[in-house]
Design a protein around this motif. Structure first.
Motif, mmCIF file in Angstrom:
data_model
loop_
_atom_site.group_PDB
_atom_site.id
_atom_site.type_symbol
_atom_site.label_atom_id
_atom_site.label_comp_id
_atom_site.label_asym_id
_atom_site.label_seq_id
_atom_site.Cartn_x
_atom_site.Cartn_y
_atom_site.Cartn_z
ATOM 1 N N ILE A 97 -7.001 -10.451 8.603
ATOM 2 C CA ILE A 97 -6.491 -9.585 7.662
ATOM 3 C C ILE A 97 -6.562 -8.130 8.120
ATOM 4 C CG2 ILE A 97 -6.002 -9.105 5.124
ATOM 5 C CD1 ILE A 97 -5.123 -12.020 5.930
ATOM 6 N N TYR A 98 -5.534 -7.177 7.810
ATOM 7 C CA TYR A 98 -5.534 -5.725 8.358
ATOM 8 C C TYR A 98 -5.068 -5.057 7.650
ATOM 9 C CZ TYR A 98 -7.222 -8.142 12.657
ATOM 10 O OH TYR A 98 -7.921 -8.565 13.856
ATOM 11 N N VAL A 110 -1.057 -0.893 3.670
ATOM 12 C CA VAL A 110 -0.448 -2.015 3.588
ATOM 13 C C VAL A 110 -1.215 -3.366 4.168
ATOM 14 C CG1 VAL A 110 1.692 -3.407 3.919
ATOM 15 C CG2 VAL A 110 1.938 -1.105 3.219
ATOM 16 N N LEU A 111 -1.411 -4.394 3.599
ATOM 17 C CA LEU A 111 -2.146 -5.535 4.155
ATOM 18 C C LEU A 111 -1.129 -6.404 4.996
ATOM 19 C CD1 LEU A 111 -4.283 -6.336 0.996
ATOM 20 C CD2 LEU A 111 -5.014 -5.536 3.241
ATOM 21 N N LYS A 128 -10.015 -1.894 9.943
ATOM 22 C CA LYS A 128 -10.429 -3.188 9.225
ATOM 23 C C LYS A 128 -11.925 -3.040 8.436
ATOM 24 C CE LYS A 128 -11.247 -8.394 9.795
ATOM 25 N NZ LYS A 128 -11.271 -9.324 10.818
ATOM 26 N N ARG A 129 -11.655 -3.267 7.098
ATOM 27 C CA ARG A 129 -12.801 -2.979 6.061
ATOM 28 C C ARG A 129 -12.907 -3.949 5.213
ATOM 29 N NH1 ARG A 129 -12.527 3.610 5.235
ATOM 30 N NH2 ARG A 129 -13.050 4.216 7.476
ATOM 31 N N GLU A 171 2.249 -11.333 0.845
ATOM 32 C CA GLU A 171 2.587 -11.123 -0.484
ATOM 33 C C GLU A 171 1.614 -10.618 -1.393
ATOM 34 O OE1 GLU A 171 4.036 -15.081 -1.550
ATOM 35 O OE2 GLU A 171 5.628 -14.993 0.054
ATOM 36 N N THR A 172 0.257 -10.924 -1.102
ATOM 37 C CA THR A 172 -0.796 -10.436 -2.027
ATOM 38 C C THR A 172 -1.304 -9.011 -1.498
ATOM 39 O OG1 THR A 172 -1.410 -12.773 -2.334
ATOM 40 C CG2 THR A 172 -3.104 -10.924 -2.887
ATOM 41 N N GLN A 173 -1.387 -8.101 -2.368
ATOM 42 C CA GLN A 173 -1.567 -6.629 -2.105
ATOM 43 C C GLN A 173 -2.703 -6.151 -3.099
ATOM 44 O OE1 GLN A 173 -0.722 -4.846 0.583
ATOM 45 N NE2 GLN A 173 0.496 -6.624 1.637
ATOM 46 N N PHE A 174 -3.546 -5.301 -2.592
ATOM 47 C CA PHE A 174 -4.393 -4.750 -3.609
ATOM 48 C C PHE A 174 -5.141 -3.534 -3.273
ATOM 49 C CE2 PHE A 174 -7.087 -7.232 -0.854
ATOM 50 C CZ PHE A 174 -8.197 -6.460 -0.636
ATOM 51 N N PRO A 175 -5.393 -2.629 -3.996
ATOM 52 C CA PRO A 175 -5.796 -1.210 -3.527
ATOM 53 C C PRO A 175 -7.232 -1.207 -2.641
ATOM 54 C CG PRO A 175 -5.418 -1.180 -6.146
ATOM 55 C CD PRO A 175 -5.576 -2.501 -5.418
#
Length: 335
Positions: free
Chosen positions: A10-11, A16-17, A3-4, A30-34
């Motif tokens: 949120i992990y 994948v989140l 976890k950062r 549903e919300t994913q980001f690099p």
């Protein structure tokens, strides 16, 4: 799993989140980001939405489980069949809408919000009735050890105020119209309700052994009172001519039980629509009988002994007008 720089709950694992809250499941967001990019606002919104949802609870500890336990209880079984039927519709609705919520997570403010929502979806009368049923459910949760004594969030919530429309006795012309239009069991039930002044459930459950040709011996289920009811001559004549090929006076199709309230109500409604009596329902016949007894000069105690009204105040809603009319009629004859 590391976890950062992510909000609580949120992990990120394998790129994948996920959202996780004990003791629930891992939920792919549903919300994913690099990784390494700033946390988008959409992720905070999704997290707040998930946090606002009730957390999963252990089997047997949610409202649905409390309702199942209550409906299997002895105290529920001991209630009158008509009361159980009334409760069941609300218990099913409560289980469908609130079933996954844990009792200890419900607060008074939630109950007030639900009460308003129930009124908007139906009527204030039905909303108040559902509140009473929900109050019973939460008391049962206390009995199950899911809430501490005195922690019923529905207790003390004020019922909604509204203009009540009290049932009115059937007018003479509509009584005659129903008699002209109805036939068979529908007509006999009408005459029994009008002649004996009992609740619909008690009348439908009458058996032939309770009738001796002049009287009915009845134990009223709501009050528990055992009463003897005189049978008007015209009604006695109809009953004496009726074949006794079943235990119940109003048997069901296979003769194993009695006609249900729902079936009786539907039969009455068909006739009421044909004669324009939609405003006068099947229950009002008991009040019609009470009005007739009052007009004949019987006191409240006598009428209550017959009809099973639980209080003088409830009875006088239907008898005062009849008494006033009878007094006025006597005055008219003296002038």
């Amino acid at each position: 799993m590391i976890k950062r720089h992510l909000p609580p709950n949120i992990y990120r694992t394998r790129g994948v989140l996920y959202f996780y809250r004990r003791p629930g499941p891992w939920i792919k967001l549903e919300t994913q980001f690099p990784e390494g990019e700033p946390v988008p606002f959409a992720l905070h919104q999704e997290r707040e939405r998930l946090l606002s949802q009730p957390a999963p609870v252990k089997p047997g500890q949610d409202i649905a489980a409390v309702i199942r336990h209550y409906m299997a209880s002895r105290k529920y079984a001991r209630k009158a069949s008509r009361t159980r039927a009334d409760y069941e519709a609300h218990l099913i609705a409560l289980s469908e809408k609130l079933g996954k919520i844990e009792p200890r997570r419900i607060e008074r403010r939630h109950v007030i919000e639900w009460l308003d929502a129930w009124a908007k979806a139906a009527t204030p009368h039905l909303a108040n009735y559902r509140l009473r049923v929900f109050r019973i459910v939460m008391e049962h949760a206390i009995d199950m050890g899911l809430l501490s004594a005195g922690q019923n969030p529905a207790k003390g919530v004020t019922e909604l105020e509204y203009d009540r429309v009290e049932r009115q006795p059937w007018p003479v012309n509509l009584v005659q119209a129903f008699r002209s239009e109805a036939e068979g069991d529908t007509l006999l039930l009408f005459e029994m309700l009008l002649g004996l002044g009992q609740r619909v459930g008690d009348t439908l459950s009458l058996r032939w052994p309770q009738y001796d040709g002049d009287w009915f011996a009845v134990r009223q289920r709501k009050t528990g009172n055992r009463v003897w009811l005189p049978v008007p001559p015209a009604l006695a004549e109809t009953l004496d001519a009726r074949p006794r090929d079943a235990l119940f006076i109003f048997p069901n199709a296979d003769l194993t039980g009695h006609l249900t309230y729902s079936a009786a109500r539907q039969r009455f409604m068909r006739v009421r629509k044909r004669i324009g009596a939609e405003a006068y329902d099947i229950h009002a016949l008991r009040h019609t009988r009470a009005s007739e007894l009052a007009a004949a000069g019987h006191d409240d105690a006598t009428i209550m002994a017959i009809t099973g009204h639980k209080s003088v105040a409830a009875l006088r809603i239907y008898t005062e007008e009849a008494r006033q009319k009878a007094r006025a009629e006597r005055t008219k004859n003296r002038t």
